[in-house]
Write a protein that holds these residues in place. Structure first.
Motif, PDB file in Angstrom:
ATOM      1  N   SER A 106       3.295   5.736  -6.180  1.00  0.00           N
ATOM      2  CA  SER A 106       3.103   5.831  -7.627  1.00  0.00           C
ATOM      3  C   SER A 106       1.909   6.721  -7.979  1.00  0.00           C
ATOM      4  O   SER A 106       1.657   7.019  -9.131  1.00  0.00           O
ATOM      5  N   LYS A 107       1.159   7.102  -6.978  1.00  0.00           N
ATOM      6  CA  LYS A 107      -0.003   7.961  -7.271  1.00  0.00           C
ATOM      7  C   LYS A 107       0.083   9.229  -6.434  1.00  0.00           C
ATOM      8  O   LYS A 107      -0.138   9.200  -5.228  1.00  0.00           O
ATOM      9  N   GLU A 108       0.365  10.345  -7.116  1.00  0.00           N
ATOM     10  CA  GLU A 108       0.588  11.574  -6.358  1.00  0.00           C
ATOM     11  C   GLU A 108      -0.653  12.065  -5.629  1.00  0.00           C
ATOM     12  O   GLU A 108      -0.569  12.678  -4.577  1.00  0.00           O
ATOM     13  N   ASP A 109      -1.838  11.776  -6.217  1.00  0.00           N
ATOM     14  CA  ASP A 109      -3.040  12.348  -5.612  1.00  0.00           C
ATOM     15  C   ASP A 109      -3.468  11.609  -4.341  1.00  0.00           C
ATOM     16  O   ASP A 109      -4.368  12.011  -3.641  1.00  0.00           O
ATOM     17  N   LEU A 110      -2.806  10.484  -4.088  1.00  0.00           N
ATOM     18  CA  LEU A 110      -3.161   9.738  -2.887  1.00  0.00           C
ATOM     19  C   LEU A 110      -2.244  10.181  -1.769  1.00  0.00           C
ATOM     20  O   LEU A 110      -1.069   9.858  -1.763  1.00  0.00           O
ATOM     21  N   ASP A 111      -2.794  10.951  -0.844  1.00  0.00           N
ATOM     22  CA  ASP A 111      -1.876  11.249   0.245  1.00  0.00           C
ATOM     23  C   ASP A 111      -2.449  10.678   1.526  1.00  0.00           C
ATOM     24  O   ASP A 111      -3.399  11.157   2.109  1.00  0.00           O
ATOM     25  N   ILE A 112      -1.888   9.539   1.877  1.00  0.00           N
ATOM     26  CA  ILE A 112      -2.423   8.749   2.976  1.00  0.00           C
ATOM     27  C   ILE A 112      -1.469   8.830   4.156  1.00  0.00           C
ATOM     28  O   ILE A 112      -0.273   8.609   4.012  1.00  0.00           O
ATOM     29  N   SER A 113      -1.991   9.146   5.330  1.00  0.00           N
ATOM     30  CA  SER A 113      -1.138   9.223   6.517  1.00  0.00           C
ATOM     31  C   SER A 113      -0.704   7.816   6.917  1.00  0.00           C
ATOM     32  O   SER A 113      -1.331   6.830   6.524  1.00  0.00           O
TER      33      SER A 113
ATOM     34  N   GLU B 214     -11.982   2.829   2.028  1.00  0.00           N
ATOM     35  CA  GLU B 214     -12.407   3.914   1.140  1.00  0.00           C
ATOM     36  C   GLU B 214     -11.432   4.081  -0.017  1.00  0.00           C
ATOM     37  O   GLU B 214     -11.795   4.405  -1.125  1.00  0.00           O
ATOM     38  N   ARG B 215     -10.152   3.895   0.297  1.00  0.00           N
ATOM     39  CA  ARG B 215      -9.128   3.988  -0.751  1.00  0.00           C
ATOM     40  C   ARG B 215      -7.978   3.064  -0.372  1.00  0.00           C
ATOM     41  O   ARG B 215      -7.870   2.610   0.761  1.00  0.00           O
TER      42      ARG B 215
ATOM     43  N   ILE C 234       0.835  -1.202   0.000  1.00  0.00           N
ATOM     44  CA  ILE C 234       0.000   0.000   0.000  1.00  0.00           C
ATOM     45  C   ILE C 234       0.872   1.254   0.000  1.00  0.00           C
ATOM     46  O   ILE C 234       0.585   2.228  -0.690  1.00  0.00           O
ATOM     47  N   THR C 235       1.968   1.194   0.745  1.00  0.00           N
ATOM     48  CA  THR C 235       2.885   2.334   0.765  1.00  0.00           C
ATOM     49  C   THR C 235       3.505   2.537  -0.615  1.00  0.00           C
ATOM     50  O   THR C 235       3.588   3.667  -1.112  1.00  0.00           O
TER      51      THR C 235
END
Ligand code: ARG
Length: 597
Positions: free
Chosen positions: A423-430, A595-596, A417-418
């Motif tokens: 690879s996806k800039e729009d995913l900003d996951i803490s 959710e994502r 997941i990390t």
């Protein structure tokens, strides 16, 4: 709602009857040549024998009658006498709109007479740590229960703890050695025993393996454990009080473990709960003339004339009067019939227990412990093997404990997941969210990896494969759901509303879309079949097909940039239904989507 295949069969049957042929020839099946058609009817081939003519003379006539029928976009009579059918797009869309309106059920009707069915699964042994062998029972049982619940039956899950064996005597013996001063060992004590247990769960987890190890090398120790077990079973007060403590401490810990697996039980009964029913039951078996003495033991014959292999008698009491696993299971049946009077009981254990259940079921039927119509089912599962094809072990060769296995999958998932996020800039996951997602996806990986195999088969627990985002895996299914959620989210972000798109599906605009629609339409038939055959793997196979159909559609269709508003609404409605059906299915399998990811 009626199943689509039944609706089609009805229509084709009408045509057969109209031509003067028997109605039994009108049965339609899914096509085994999807390149040629969607459905097929081979009835003319069989009818030709009865009506003594060439099959195509019949199929031609049927095709002619059906050619004007609004249900079909294609009806072809193909030599030597097959009927190839394609469904009309508008008809299919209206079926799906009805499904969508049937909120929460999606075309799956509730049974007219809901049954009460007990599911005996989990089966953890108290004081012993959970190991991977218990994993399958928990996963499969939970899913079977959820499928039945969704259908509309009253499903009662019972963990049926192993709390009545030698392991109890072992723990007591070891405890007595370490803390002989405890009041539980004082036979003259008549007061109330302390409320607090004289050990913690970690002590308990260490005591059992230590005691078990000692009993293997030390004969006197083993004798003491056997004697303690016997005294416990005879009802020695102090030992009963210790049993209650062992149970309470273990159950708290087990609940935590099962919670992490998204597994829960309506009943937390155990083997010990069945013991009070034994004396009376044994008496009845004797009085009824069923039980007789053989080599000192009390047995009931259960062999039947049609047996092809020897089924030994069911042993009720050993020659020393002690009860056995089968005695406990029979007494549990007495208890369950008294308490719940279920129409069926499904047991989920390792398939090596098949003979045991066969004997118990036969004995219970024969002696009237259950009714003749009570359905007793044993689902025996295969072994979970490592990549080497041998039963799953830790790296150093020990028995793999459940927590470690889950931890390993979790770490692998977190890594993926990390990486995926990078690879996806729009995913900003803490980090915190990533960990939570990893837990959700890891559980899906484990459960789907298990449930997608037919239960009775052995399977290879392959961490790399199970955690992959591609192929027939849990993460792939979740990824598909997350993808749909993301599109729906983007649609709503433009100020439009998904709820305005429900029930407005149009005839498919392309072949991929029609494939997806056809897949969705099978939901009710699939769930019913999975329930009847007690086969969660059928739900897995279905959602894999559905996810593939969705991804085919997704890759070939511009959804968010579609200019025609009605077409776009139709797409969004279709996506929403796909999401609901997938979510309903994974809920039946016992996991959920983030959710994502
Ligand atoms: N405790 C048993 C075991 O670990 C499983 C119990 C299964 N259920 C039953 N009613 N026998 O093997």
């Amino acid at each position: 709602m009626k199943k689509l295949l039944d609706l089609i069969s009805e229509e084709v049957t009408k045509a057969f009857v109209e031509c003067g042929y028997d109605e039994k020839y009108g049965k339609v099946t899914l096509s085994n040549r999807p390149d040629l058609c969607e459905y097929q009817c081979n009835g003319a081939m069989a009818a030709a024998k009865e009506y003594k003519c060439a099959p195509f003379m019949i199929s031609d006539k049927i095709a002619e009658i059906l050619s004007g029928n609004a249900m079909f976009s294609m009806v072809e009579s193909v030599k030597p006498g097959f009927l190839n059918l394609k469904l009309d797009g508008a008809y299919l869309a209206s079926y799906l709109n009805d499904m969508q309106a049937d909120a929460g059920r999606f075309g799956c009707d509730k049974p007219e007479n809901p049954k009460t069915i007990m599911v005996d699964y989990g089966g953890a042994n108290v004081a012993k740590p959970l190991h991977v062998g218990h994993l399958r029972s928990a996963i499969i049982g939970e899913s079977i229960k959820r499928i039945g619940k969704f259908i509309g039956h009253e499903m009662i899950g019972d963990v049926h703890l192993g709390d009545w064996g030698l392991q109890m005597g072992l723990v007591i013996t070891e405890l007595k050695l370490r803390k002989p001063e405890l009041v539980y060992f004082d036979e003259s004590f008549e007061g109330e025993y302390p409320e607090e247990a004289p050990f913690t769960i970690s002590e308990l987890e260490e005591i059992y393996p230590t005691a078990s190890g000692k009993s293997k090398t030390d004969e006197a120790y083993k004798e003491a454990a056997l004697a303690a077990t016997n005294e416990l079973q005879q009802g020695r007060r102090g030992y009963r009080a210790l049993l209650a403590h062992i149970l309470a401490v273990s159950v708290t810990d087990l609940k935590k473990n099962y919670d992490n697996l998204n597994v829960s039980f309506e009943l937390w009964k155990g083997e010990s709960d069945a013991q009070p029913y034994i004396p009376d039951m044994v008496q009845k078996l004797k009085d009824g003339g069923f039980a007789y003495e053989s080599e000192g033991a009390l047995v009931v014959d259960v062999k039947e004339e049609t047996d092809t292999k020897e089924i030994p008698p069911c042993i009720i009491l050993k020659s020393d009067g002690a009860s056995l696993y089968s005695t406990t299971d029979l007494a549990t049946l007495v208890m369950r019939m008294e308490d719940y009077n279920p129409e069926g009981i499904i047991y989920i254990t390792d398939k090596r227990q098949e003979l045991h259940f066969n004997q118990v079921f036969r004995c219970a039927k024969k002696t009237g412990i259950v009714k003749p119509e009570t359905e007793l089912t044993h689902i025996g599962f295969g072994t979970m093997n490592g990549k080497d094809g041998k039963p799953f072990k830790t790296r150093d060769g020990g028995v793999m404990r459940l927590e470690y296995l889950i931890q390993e999958i979790y770490e692998e998932m977190l890594k993926k997941i990390t990486e995926n996020q990078k690879s996806k800039e729009d995913l900003d996951i803490s980090t915190e969210e990533a960990e939570k997602i990893a837990r959700t996806v890891a559980l899906a990986a484990i459960k789907y990896g298990d449930l997608s195999n037919q239960a009775s088969k052995d399977y290879i627990f392959d961490i790399d494969r199970f955690t992959s985002f591609e192929g027939n895996t849990g993460p792939y299914i979740l990824y598909t759901i997350v993808r749909i959620k993301s599109i729906l989210g983007k649609y709503e972000a433009t100020g439009k509303s998904v709820s305005d798109c429900l029930g407005v599906m149009e005839a498919a605009h392309n072949d991929h879309e029609k494939d997806l629609m056809l897949s969705l339409s099978r939901f009710n038939a699939v769930v019913e079949n999975a329930y009847e055959e007690v086969a969660p793997h059928k739900i897995c196979a279905y959602i894999y097909e559905l996810a593939n159909a969705f991804n085919g559609f997704y890759h070939g269709t511009k959804i968010l940039s579609e200019a025609d508003e009605n077409v776009q609404k139709s797409y969004i409605g279709l996506l929403s239904l796909t999401k609901s059906v997938l979510e309903t299915c994974i809920d039946m399998l016992g996991f959920e989507a983030p959710e994502r990811m």
